[in-house]
Scaffold this motif. Structure first.
Motif, PDB file in Angstrom:
ATOM      1  N   GLN A 198      21.134 113.362  17.596  1.00 28.26           N
ATOM      2  CA  GLN A 198      21.344 111.911  17.616  1.00 28.26           C
ATOM      3  C   GLN A 198      21.937 111.438  18.941  1.00 28.26           C
ATOM      4  O   GLN A 198      22.915 110.701  18.988  1.00 28.26           O
ATOM      5  N   SER A 199      21.325 111.857  20.038  1.00 28.42           N
ATOM      6  CA  SER A 199      21.807 111.493  21.371  1.00 28.42           C
ATOM      7  C   SER A 199      21.560 110.018  21.673  1.00 28.42           C
ATOM      8  O   SER A 199      20.509 109.459  21.340  1.00 28.42           O
TER       9      SER A 199
ATOM     10  N   THR B 128      20.668 118.915  22.146  1.00 29.22           N
ATOM     11  CA  THR B 128      20.943 119.828  21.039  1.00 29.22           C
ATOM     12  C   THR B 128      19.743 119.867  20.106  1.00 29.22           C
ATOM     13  O   THR B 128      19.334 118.838  19.580  1.00 29.22           O
ATOM     14  N   VAL B 129      19.176 121.046  19.913  1.00 28.51           N
ATOM     15  CA  VAL B 129      18.043 121.192  18.999  1.00 28.51           C
ATOM     16  C   VAL B 129      18.290 122.397  18.111  1.00 28.51           C
ATOM     17  O   VAL B 129      18.956 123.339  18.485  1.00 28.51           O
ATOM     18  N   HIS B 130      17.733 122.332  16.921  1.00 22.81           N
ATOM     19  CA  HIS B 130      17.856 123.414  15.946  1.00 22.81           C
ATOM     20  C   HIS B 130      19.342 123.711  15.685  1.00 22.81           C
ATOM     21  O   HIS B 130      19.780 124.852  15.684  1.00 22.81           O
ATOM     22  N   ALA B 131      20.126 122.651  15.466  1.00 20.88           N
ATOM     23  CA  ALA B 131      21.568 122.806  15.306  1.00 20.88           C
ATOM     24  C   ALA B 131      21.933 123.015  13.851  1.00 20.88           C
ATOM     25  O   ALA B 131      21.100 123.337  13.025  1.00 20.88           O
ATOM     26  N   GLY B 132      23.242 122.852  13.541  1.00 24.58           N
ATOM     27  CA  GLY B 132      23.745 123.170  12.219  1.00 24.58           C
ATOM     28  C   GLY B 132      23.155 122.304  11.121  1.00 24.58           C
ATOM     29  O   GLY B 132      22.692 121.193  11.348  1.00 24.58           O
TER      30      GLY B 132
ATOM     31  N   ASN C 116      29.840 112.239  17.502  1.00 28.14           N
ATOM     32  CA  ASN C 116      29.476 112.878  18.762  1.00 28.14           C
ATOM     33  C   ASN C 116      30.516 112.532  19.826  1.00 28.14           C
ATOM     34  O   ASN C 116      30.863 111.349  20.001  1.00 28.14           O
ATOM     35  N   LEU C 117      30.989 113.521  20.546  1.00 30.21           N
ATOM     36  CA  LEU C 117      31.831 113.319  21.721  1.00 30.21           C
ATOM     37  C   LEU C 117      31.093 113.907  22.915  1.00 30.21           C
ATOM     38  O   LEU C 117      30.900 115.121  22.998  1.00 30.21           O
ATOM     39  N   ASP C 118      30.645 113.048  23.828  1.00 24.46           N
ATOM     40  CA  ASP C 118      29.885 113.469  25.002  1.00 24.46           C
ATOM     41  C   ASP C 118      30.721 113.268  26.256  1.00 24.46           C
ATOM     42  O   ASP C 118      31.339 112.206  26.444  1.00 24.46           O
ATOM     43  N   VAL C 119      30.714 114.277  27.127  1.00 22.54           N
ATOM     44  CA  VAL C 119      31.491 114.237  28.366  1.00 22.54           C
ATOM     45  C   VAL C 119      30.618 114.734  29.501  1.00 22.54           C
ATOM     46  O   VAL C 119      29.884 115.721  29.348  1.00 22.54           O
ATOM     47  N   GLN C 120      30.689 114.058  30.645  1.00 23.60           N
ATOM     48  CA  GLN C 120      30.045 114.553  31.857  1.00 23.60           C
ATOM     49  C   GLN C 120      30.898 114.174  33.054  1.00 23.60           C
ATOM     50  O   GLN C 120      31.633 113.179  33.037  1.00 23.60           O
ATOM     51  N   SER C 121      30.834 114.984  34.118  1.00 19.17           N
ATOM     52  CA  SER C 121      31.582 114.692  35.342  1.00 19.17           C
ATOM     53  C   SER C 121      31.000 115.498  36.484  1.00 19.17           C
ATOM     54  O   SER C 121      30.585 116.653  36.307  1.00 19.17           O
ATOM     55  N   ALA C 122      30.955 114.888  37.671  1.00 21.44           N
ATOM     56  CA  ALA C 122      30.552 115.618  38.863  1.00 21.44           C
ATOM     57  C   ALA C 122      31.637 116.621  39.221  1.00 21.44           C
ATOM     58  O   ALA C 122      32.826 116.304  39.195  1.00 21.44           O
ATOM     59  N   ILE C 123      31.248 117.857  39.545  1.00 18.70           N
ATOM     60  CA  ILE C 123      32.205 118.870  39.989  1.00 18.70           C
ATOM     61  C   ILE C 123      31.926 119.282  41.435  1.00 18.70           C
ATOM     62  O   ILE C 123      32.669 120.071  42.012  1.00 18.70           O
ATOM     63  N   ALA C 124      30.854 118.751  41.994  1.00 20.35           N
ATOM     64  CA  ALA C 124      30.488 118.914  43.407  1.00 20.35           C
ATOM     65  C   ALA C 124      29.532 117.770  43.720  1.00 20.35           C
ATOM     66  O   ALA C 124      29.019 117.112  42.811  1.00 20.35           O
ATOM     67  N   PRO C 125      29.257 117.488  45.010  1.00 20.89           N
ATOM     68  CA  PRO C 125      28.395 116.348  45.344  1.00 20.89           C
ATOM     69  C   PRO C 125      27.046 116.346  44.649  1.00 20.89           C
ATOM     70  O   PRO C 125      26.495 115.289  44.365  1.00 20.89           O
ATOM     71  N   SER C 126      26.474 117.518  44.347  1.00 23.69           N
ATOM     72  CA  SER C 126      25.152 117.568  43.711  1.00 23.69           C
ATOM     73  C   SER C 126      25.165 118.329  42.391  1.00 23.69           C
ATOM     74  O   SER C 126      24.110 118.739  41.901  1.00 23.69           O
TER      75      SER C 126
ATOM     76  N   LEU D  43      19.220  99.005  23.084  1.00 29.72           N
ATOM     77  CA  LEU D  43      18.412 100.207  22.914  1.00 29.72           C
ATOM     78  C   LEU D  43      17.716 100.151  21.570  1.00 29.72           C
ATOM     79  O   LEU D  43      18.329  99.840  20.545  1.00 29.72           O
ATOM     80  N   ILE D  44      16.428 100.457  21.568  1.00 30.79           N
ATOM     81  CA  ILE D  44      15.659 100.666  20.344  1.00 30.79           C
ATOM     82  C   ILE D  44      15.147 102.100  20.377  1.00 30.79           C
ATOM     83  O   ILE D  44      14.538 102.523  21.372  1.00 30.79           O
ATOM     84  N   MET D  45      15.407 102.848  19.326  1.00 34.13           N
ATOM     85  CA  MET D  45      15.050 104.266  19.313  1.00 34.13           C
ATOM     86  C   MET D  45      14.430 104.644  17.969  1.00 34.13           C
ATOM     87  O   MET D  45      14.933 104.262  16.915  1.00 34.13           O
TER      88      MET D  45
END
Length: 355
Positions: free
Chosen positions: A19-20, A8-12, A211-221, A77-79
């Motif tokens: 802040q990922s 996310t860049v140039h957001a609200g 932040n609420l982050d979600v990811q999931s595979a929807i096909a093998p690749s 993690l150090i950021m």
């Protein structure tokens, strides 16, 4: 499957990074550097028919992350990042109503975090943040009347904050759900107003966010990912002594809370190449009229990128187009200028060393 997720860049509000915490969830040890450049096009017309000229300056962002596994269950993690910023300047040679008005805000943040997984699915993370903020604001142009020529300088302030989060994972389907809370950070900035011979102190608050982050595979690749980010920008107030007295406690900043939505797809193209596309959205704010320091309202952003990976190394160039919503600029409820739909082009690159 390793895929680059959208940023996310140039957001609200004044948000520039989102802040990922993505590096904290990377497998293995990681050293990462990323940089991007933004070229906005934000121009309006004042009520006298004069062009404001280009008011949003170009800027370059950068970030650094180091992640290391301390055990099979614990990682750190150090950021270093620049989460918030603002660069607005009205050319005095353009609009006589607003020429000379400007605002600069710069924030740097050093963050250290730990993540502990008590099984294959559940984990907790948390850490400390040290944030340094500074900036200046000046009013120029006939629209400001007696306030024309006023400026205020906020000298650097460094204060601590924290973050806390919870995550759930299903490695067999690349599922991850992570929620992270970032605390507000309260600053007391040494302040110099050009109408006062002495230095005063101004309180300011960097906003809390989730932040609420979600990811999931929807096909093998193929990986689907998304984020919802809420930021309490209504906390962010700047009321230096003389300005507050002249405006009955008014603030130089008058922002609403923002919610940014991001949705994207990542695709593995070969053993070395992958790519992603994403779209992000900030809704139009309706409650507060826009000020000269906020010449747009709402945003839709499109991003695409590719990743090339060799053992131990990955490079990810990306490009983004941000469509910024129109805004009517008012002062004391009187219309001053109109900004139509604006835009910004961003391009960046992320380098990862995995060991």
């Amino acid at each position: 499957m390793t895929l680059m997720l959208g940023t996310t860049v140039h957001a609200g509000g004044l948000d520039r990074s989102g802040q990922s915490l993505e590096p904290l969830f990377t497998k293995g040890n990681l050293l990462s550097v990323d940089v991007y450049h933004s070229s906005p096009s934000v121009k309006g017309t004042d009520v006298l028919g004069q062009s404001t000229g280009q008011v949003a300056d170009t800027y370059t962002q950068w970030g650094f992350a180091y992640k290391q596994d301390l055990s099979s269950q614990t990682s750190m993690l150090i950021m270093l990042s620049r989460p918030f910023g603002l660069d607005i300047h009205y050319d005095p040679q353009q609009s006589s109503l607003l020429g000379g008005t400007e605002a600069r805000v710069s924030t740097h943040e050093l963050m250290g975090a730990l993540r502990y997984r008590w099984d294959e699915q559940w984990g907790v993370h948390g850490g400390l943040r040290m944030q340094r903020s500074e900036g200046n604001v000046g009013f120029g142009g006939l629209a400001f009347g007696a306030a024309h020529g006023y400026w205020v300088d906020f000298r650097p302030s460094t204060e601590p904050g924290y973050l806390l989060g919870l995550s759930y994972e299903r490695p067999d389907i690349s599922l991850r759900i992570a929620a992270t809370y970032y605390s507000a950070i309260h600053h007391k900035m040494s302040t110099r107003e050009n109408v006062l011979p002495v230095t005063t102190t101004t309180s300011s608050t960097s906003p809390q966010s989730v932040n609420l982050d979600v990811q999931s595979a929807i096909a093998p690749s193929t990986l689907a990912f998304g984020q919802i980010r809420w930021t309490q920008w209504s906390q962010f107030k700047l009321s230096p002594q003389v300005f507050a007295a002249a405006t009955n406690g008014g603030s130089l900043a008058d922002l609403e809370d923002t919610t940014t939505y991001t949705l994207g797809l990542g695709q593995k193209l070969s053993s070395q190449w992958s790519g992603f596309v994403s779209i992000s959205y900030d809704r139009i704010q309706h409650t507060n009229p826009s000020s000269a320091l906020r010449p747009n309202n709402g945003r839709v952003g499109y991003a695409l990128g590719v990743s090339y990976q060799e053992p131990g190394f990955k490079v990810t160039p990306w490009l983004s187009y941000q469509r910024l919503g129109a805004a009517d600029i008012t002062l004391a409820s009187y219309p001053i200028a109109r900004f139509g739909q604006s835009s910004a082009m961003l391009f960046g690159v992320k380098l990862d060393y995995i060991f």
